[in-house]
Enzyme design. Structure first.
Site, mmCIF file in Angstrom:
data_model
loop_
_atom_site.group_PDB
_atom_site.id
_atom_site.type_symbol
_atom_site.label_atom_id
_atom_site.label_comp_id
_atom_site.label_asym_id
_atom_site.label_seq_id
_atom_site.Cartn_x
_atom_site.Cartn_y
_atom_site.Cartn_z
ATOM 1 N N PHE A 39 0.847 -1.189 0.000
ATOM 2 C CA PHE A 39 0.000 0.000 0.000
ATOM 3 C C PHE A 39 0.892 1.253 0.000
ATOM 4 O O PHE A 39 2.117 1.145 0.077
ATOM 5 C CB PHE A 39 -0.917 -0.002 1.225
ATOM 6 C CG PHE A 39 -1.767 -1.245 1.332
ATOM 7 C CD1 PHE A 39 -3.032 -1.290 0.765
ATOM 8 C CD2 PHE A 39 -1.293 -2.373 1.985
ATOM 9 C CE1 PHE A 39 -3.804 -2.436 0.835
ATOM 10 C CE2 PHE A 39 -2.056 -3.533 2.071
ATOM 11 C CZ PHE A 39 -3.308 -3.561 1.497
ATOM 12 N N SER A 99 -6.953 -7.673 -1.406
ATOM 13 C CA SER A 99 -6.489 -7.064 -0.159
ATOM 14 C C SER A 99 -6.989 -5.628 -0.055
ATOM 15 O O SER A 99 -6.856 -4.845 -0.995
ATOM 16 C CB SER A 99 -4.959 -7.072 -0.094
ATOM 17 O OG SER A 99 -4.460 -8.390 -0.036
ATOM 18 N N CYS A 107 -3.660 -4.860 6.494
ATOM 19 C CA CYS A 107 -3.944 -5.585 5.260
ATOM 20 C C CYS A 107 -4.842 -6.782 5.556
ATOM 21 O O CYS A 107 -4.474 -7.674 6.324
ATOM 22 C CB CYS A 107 -2.631 -6.064 4.626
ATOM 23 S SG CYS A 107 -2.871 -7.018 3.104
ATOM 24 N N THR A 158 -8.097 -9.593 3.906
ATOM 25 C CA THR A 158 -8.590 -10.265 2.708
ATOM 26 C C THR A 158 -10.106 -10.189 2.615
ATOM 27 O O THR A 158 -10.820 -10.526 3.569
ATOM 28 C CB THR A 158 -8.157 -11.739 2.720
ATOM 29 O OG1 THR A 158 -6.733 -11.820 2.767
ATOM 30 C CG2 THR A 158 -8.658 -12.458 1.473
ATOM 31 N N ALA A 178 -7.669 -12.613 12.019
ATOM 32 C CA ALA A 178 -6.952 -13.673 12.720
ATOM 33 C C ALA A 178 -6.631 -13.223 14.149
ATOM 34 O O ALA A 178 -6.582 -12.017 14.440
ATOM 35 C CB ALA A 178 -5.664 -13.998 11.974
ATOM 36 N N HIS A 187 1.175 -4.463 7.569
ATOM 37 C CA HIS A 187 1.507 -5.367 8.678
ATOM 38 C C HIS A 187 1.781 -4.500 9.912
ATOM 39 O O HIS A 187 2.867 -3.945 10.059
ATOM 40 C CB HIS A 187 2.731 -6.220 8.338
ATOM 41 C CG HIS A 187 2.538 -7.046 7.108
ATOM 42 N ND1 HIS A 187 3.585 -7.608 6.415
ATOM 43 C CD2 HIS A 187 1.410 -7.409 6.438
ATOM 44 C CE1 HIS A 187 3.122 -8.279 5.375
ATOM 45 N NE2 HIS A 187 1.802 -8.165 5.366
ATOM 46 N N THR A 190 4.662 12.133 8.173
ATOM 47 C CA THR A 190 6.062 12.445 8.453
ATOM 48 C C THR A 190 6.253 12.650 9.948
ATOM 49 O O THR A 190 5.520 13.422 10.575
ATOM 50 C CB THR A 190 6.488 13.727 7.710
ATOM 51 O OG1 THR A 190 6.297 13.534 6.305
ATOM 52 C CG2 THR A 190 7.952 14.042 7.975
#
Length: 234
Positions: free
Chosen positions: A2, A47, A54, A56, A70, A108, A154
Site C-alpha cells: 500500500f 487485499s 492488510c 482479505t 486472525a 503489517h 512524516t
C-alpha cells in the site's frame, strides 16, 4: 503493498467475534459499509487495508465488504475495539503503473500507540503519540515515514526514552482520514518504515559476523573494507 494514501472512509457495520458463515470462516470478522468507491474492481481474495491493516475480502456487495480477522491481527491492532458506526480508513492494494504518493506500507501492523496530546496549530493539528512497544523506537526518526492507522505521515519530534513521537496533520489530510475524530487516550495502529528494518537486519548480520559463532566475520569484513580502501589509494 500500500502507499498510506487513504482512498475513502468506511463505516463499521458489524464486528463479530465468532462468524459461522462461509465468509466468516468460524472466526472473527469485520463488515464495512460506505466503500462503494473502492469496490468497483473488487474480487474475492483481494487485499484492502482497514486502518492500515492488510486484510482479505471474503464477501462484498456494491457498497459493503467483509474481512476475516486472525487472532494475531486482533492482538496487534485496534480493530477488535471497533464498534458499529465507527469510521475507518480504507485503501486498496497498490496497482501496477499508478502514481506512488506515500511510502512503502505493507499493511503489517507493528504495534499500537496511544494519543497523549492533541494541539491545534493554525489550520493544522499536532498529535503526540506514545508507542506501546518501545523496541520499535529505533525505527522512528525525525522526518522519517510512519503509517498511523494506515495514513502515510512524516515524523516530527521523537523521544526514545519516553517512547513518544509527534506528527503534524494538514487541513486536507484531516478531512480525508479518521484521525481528527479521535481524542486523547484513543489507540491507533502503527507501522514503522519497513526499509529501516531491512537495513538493520542486513547491517547487523554483517557487523556481528552472522556466519561465525566467535564474531570473526566482523573482523574479516572490516579487513576487506580496509584492504579495498588501501588498494584504491595506492
Amino acid at each position: 503493498m500500500f502507499t498510506g494514501i487513504v482512498e475513502c472512509l468506511g463505516t463499521v457495520v458489524e464486528f463479530t467475534r465468532l462468524d459461522t458463515t462461509a465468509a466468516g470462516g468460524n472466526g472473527a470478522s469485520l463488515a464495512i459499509s460506505g466503500a462503494r468507491s473502492i469496490l468497483d474492481d473488487c474480487h474475492l481474495g483481494d487485499s484492502i487495508a482497514i486502518n492500515g491493516t492488510c486484510l482479505t475480502v471474503t464477501e462484498f456487495t456494491d457498497d459493503t465488504f467483509k474481512v476475516g480477522l486472525a487472532p494475531e491481527t486482533l492482538s496487534r491492532t485496534n480493530l477488535g475495539k471497533l464498534q458499529p458506526g465507527d469510521r475507518v480508513n480504507l485503501e486498496r492494494a497498490l496497482a501496477a503503473g499508478h502514481r506512488f504518493g506515500g511510502h512503502f506500507v505493507q499493511g503489517h501492523i507493528d504495534t499500537t500507540a496511544d494519543i497523549i496530546e492533541i494541539t491545534p496549530d493554525a489550520n493544522s493539528i499536532w498529535y503526540k503519540l506514545r508507542v506501546d512497544d518501545g523496541r520499535l523506537m529505533p525505527y522512528i526518526i525525525p522526518k522519517g515515514f510512519i503509517a498511523v492507522d494506515g495514513t502515510s505521515l512524516t515524523v516530527c519530534d521523537v523521544n526514545d526514552e519516553e517512547r513518544w513521537f509527534t506528527i503534524m496533520m494538514i487541513a486536507y489530510t484531516q478531512s480525508h482520514v479518521v484521525m481528527p475524530s479521535k481524542k486523547v487516550g484513543d489507540q491507533v495502529n502503527i507501522e514503522v518504515d519497513m526499509l529501516g528494518k531491512y537495513v538493520e537486519k542486513v547491517t547487523t548480520s554483517i557487523l556481528q559476523g552472522a556466519s561465525t559463532s566467535d564474531g570473526s566475520g566482523t573482523s574479516s569484513y572490516i579487513e576487506k573494507v580496509v584492504e579495498k580502501v588501501l588498494q584504491k589509494n595506492k
